[in-house]
Enzyme design. Structure first.
Site, PDB file in Angstrom:
ATOM      1  N   LYS A  13     -40.273  18.483 -42.520  1.00  0.00           N
ATOM      2  CA  LYS A  13     -39.114  17.926 -43.205  1.00  0.00           C
ATOM      3  C   LYS A  13     -38.219  17.172 -42.213  1.00  0.00           C
ATOM      4  CE  LYS A  13     -35.255  20.412 -44.267  1.00  0.00           C
ATOM      5  NZ  LYS A  13     -34.278  20.220 -43.202  1.00  0.00           N
ATOM      6  N   LYS A  18     -39.713  17.059 -35.571  1.00  0.00           N
ATOM      7  CA  LYS A  18     -41.022  16.397 -35.427  1.00  0.00           C
ATOM      8  C   LYS A  18     -41.058  15.446 -34.238  1.00  0.00           C
ATOM      9  CE  LYS A  18     -40.701  14.376 -39.365  1.00  0.00           C
ATOM     10  NZ  LYS A  18     -39.495  15.047 -39.842  1.00  0.00           N
ATOM     11  N   LYS A  44     -37.250   5.684 -40.422  1.00  0.00           N
ATOM     12  CA  LYS A  44     -36.145   5.569 -39.447  1.00  0.00           C
ATOM     13  C   LYS A  44     -36.588   4.866 -38.157  1.00  0.00           C
ATOM     14  CE  LYS A  44     -34.346   9.754 -38.693  1.00  0.00           C
ATOM     15  NZ  LYS A  44     -35.265  10.666 -39.385  1.00  0.00           N
ATOM     16  N   ASP A 130     -41.003  15.554 -46.077  1.00  0.00           N
ATOM     17  CA  ASP A 130     -40.356  16.502 -46.988  1.00  0.00           C
ATOM     18  C   ASP A 130     -40.363  15.996 -48.420  1.00  0.00           C
ATOM     19  OD1 ASP A 130     -36.876  15.788 -46.102  1.00  0.00           O
ATOM     20  OD2 ASP A 130     -38.662  14.563 -45.965  1.00  0.00           O
TER      21      ASP A 130
HETATM   22  N1  LIG Z   1     -36.578  23.215 -29.972  1.00  0.00           N
HETATM   23  C1  LIG Z   1     -35.441  22.527 -30.055  1.00  0.00           C
HETATM   24  N2  LIG Z   1     -34.349  22.885 -29.313  1.00  0.00           N
HETATM   25  C2  LIG Z   1     -33.193  22.199 -29.413  1.00  0.00           C
HETATM   26  N3  LIG Z   1     -33.012  21.124 -30.200  1.00  0.00           N
HETATM   27  C3  LIG Z   1     -34.051  20.714 -30.959  1.00  0.00           C
HETATM   28  C4  LIG Z   1     -35.311  21.382 -30.920  1.00  0.00           C
HETATM   29  N4  LIG Z   1     -36.149  20.742 -31.773  1.00  0.00           N
HETATM   30  C5  LIG Z   1     -35.443  19.723 -32.316  1.00  0.00           C
HETATM   31  N5  LIG Z   1     -34.178  19.712 -31.830  1.00  0.00           N
HETATM   32  C6  LIG Z   1     -33.085  18.774 -32.164  1.00  0.00           C
HETATM   33  O1  LIG Z   1     -33.007  18.615 -33.575  1.00  0.00           O
HETATM   34  C7  LIG Z   1     -32.634  17.278 -33.917  1.00  0.00           C
HETATM   35  C8  LIG Z   1     -33.656  16.685 -34.877  1.00  0.00           C
HETATM   36  O2  LIG Z   1     -34.898  16.565 -34.206  1.00  0.00           O
HETATM   37  P1  LIG Z   1     -35.916  15.378 -34.507  1.00  0.00           P
HETATM   38  O3  LIG Z   1     -37.067  15.600 -33.587  1.00  0.00           O
HETATM   39  O4  LIG Z   1     -35.236  14.072 -34.456  1.00  0.00           O
HETATM   40  O5  LIG Z   1     -36.314  15.739 -36.001  1.00  0.00           O
HETATM   41  P2  LIG Z   1     -37.269  14.945 -37.016  1.00  0.00           P
HETATM   42  O6  LIG Z   1     -38.054  13.963 -36.237  1.00  0.00           O
HETATM   43  O7  LIG Z   1     -38.096  16.013 -37.634  1.00  0.00           O
HETATM   44  O8  LIG Z   1     -36.360  14.305 -38.013  1.00  0.00           O
HETATM   45  C9  LIG Z   1     -32.552  16.509 -32.596  1.00  0.00           C
HETATM   46  O9  LIG Z   1     -31.206  16.400 -32.202  1.00  0.00           O
HETATM   47  C10 LIG Z   1     -33.354  17.378 -31.623  1.00  0.00           C
HETATM   48  O10 LIG Z   1     -32.915  17.258 -30.303  1.00  0.00           O
HETATM   49 MG   LIG Z   2     -38.163  11.922 -36.429  1.00  0.00          MG
END
Ligand SMILES: Nc1ncnc2c1ncn2[C@@H]1O[C@H](COP(=O)(O)OP(=O)(O)O)[C@@H](O)[C@H]1O
Ligand SMILES: [Mg+2]
Length: 291
Positions: A13, A18, A44, A130
């Site tokens: 999601k 991810k 995005k 998601d």
């Molecule tokens: N294991 C983790 N520890 C700390 N922050 C995390 C962790 N995994 C993800 N984040 C934080 O959560 C936020 C969303 O992560 P992101 O990888 O951009 O999500 P997605 O790609 O699924 O939308 C970011 O600010 C990222 O740094």
């Molecule tokens: Mg992402």
């Protein structure tokens, strides 16, 4: 003769981690000497930013919107350690189908034999998942990826999205779709969170490939536009990502999961909710007895 790269899709999601996880896997794989492409499939188009110092790259769909004939190489940018970064991009909000965008972007690279020419070991797709929209099922349905992993925390909405993905995989498995490699359990810092995600994994016959704690090291790295592997290579968190990358690199046999029905998922989450209430009550009573 060039080999066929191993194609992996990472689903989950929005906001679950991810891109963070995928970028660290890519970084750990190049560090281990592999040739890697990270292919962002989130409209995005921000999947690869921490591989490029926080910088965004133009997406394949951006380039196609500018001119009709695009040399696919114009959409490939080098990032940390020589990782090849590509963003599929997406339609303008409210129009068009994100799934078509993914197909168009992958087709363009395939037609121009980019995967073979770059002699890649791994292509990792970072896919927003998601939505129940069929578009996001494209990498599974079309067999673009062979192995699918999902990033999930112990939160219900993340598990709900993972279960939906499992239903998609189950549905397309008989017509050559991708199979499930396992769950990457992200932001797991307590035994309780571990119990929840482990129970869901058991119920859906799915392995957990790695537990990844929520860590400030990740936040710090992200703020400097880097992966944890690049910004904090000596950290414990970097070693967690290296272990995860190793598991994914060595992973061979994916399977069809056994997703829960809507009703089963509701009952399952309700039983955990009752369990939480009971635990909290026991905690309060213990605290009162001590006082
Ligand atoms: N294991 C983790 N520890 C700390 N922050 C995390 C962790 N995994 C993800 N984040 C934080 O959560 C936020 C969303 O992560 P992101 O990888 O951009 O999500 P997605 O790609 O699924 O939308 C970011 O600010 C990222 O740094
Ligand atoms: Mg992402």
């Amino acid at each position: 003769m060039s080999r066929k790269p191993k194609q992996i899709a990472i689903y989950g999601k929005g906001g679950i981690g991810k891109s963070t996880t995928t970028s660290n896997i890519s970084a750990a794989l190049v560090e281990a000497g592999y040739k890697v492409m990270q292919f962002g499939c989130d409209p995005k188009a921000d999947s690869t930013t921490t591989l490029r110092g926080g910088e965004y790259i133009p997406s394949v769909l951006d380039l196609l919107a500018e001119k009709r004939r695009v040399d696919a190489r114009e959409a490939v940018f080098k990032g940390f350690g020589g990782i090849y970064c590509v963003e599929a991009g997406g339609p303008a909000p409210g129009v068009g189908c994100a799934g078509r965008g993914i197909i168009t972007a992958v087709e363009l690279l395939k037609q121009q034999r980019i995967f073979e020419d770059l002699d890649l070991d791994y292509v990792i797709y970072d896919v927003l998942g998601d939505v129940v929209c069929g578009g996001f099922a494209v990498p599974v349905r079309e067999g673009i990826a062979e192995h699918v992993f999902t990033v999930s925390s112990a939160d219900f909405m993340a598990i709900y999205a993972a279960n939906n993905l499992f239903r998609g995989i189950e549905k397309f498995s008989s017509s050559g779709g991708a199979l499930l490699g396992g769950i990457i359990a992200n932001s797991i810092n307590t035994d309780f969170q571990r119990d929840i995600i482990e129970d869901f994994a058991k119920r859906t016959s799915t392995p957990i490939v790695q537990y990844v704690p929520r860590s400030l090291t990740v936040t710090q790295a992200e703020l400097s536009g880097k992966t944890t592997i690049e910004a904090a290579p000596q950290s414990e968190q970097a070693d967690v990502y290296r272990a995860l990358a190793r598991h994914i690199a060595e992973h061979e046999t994916s399977k069809v999961p056994t997703p829960l029905s809507q009703v089963e998922l509701r009952e399952w989450s309700a039983s955990w909710a009752e369990h939480i209430v009971r635990m909290e009550r026991a905690d309060r009573e213990r605290a009162r007895a001590v006082a």
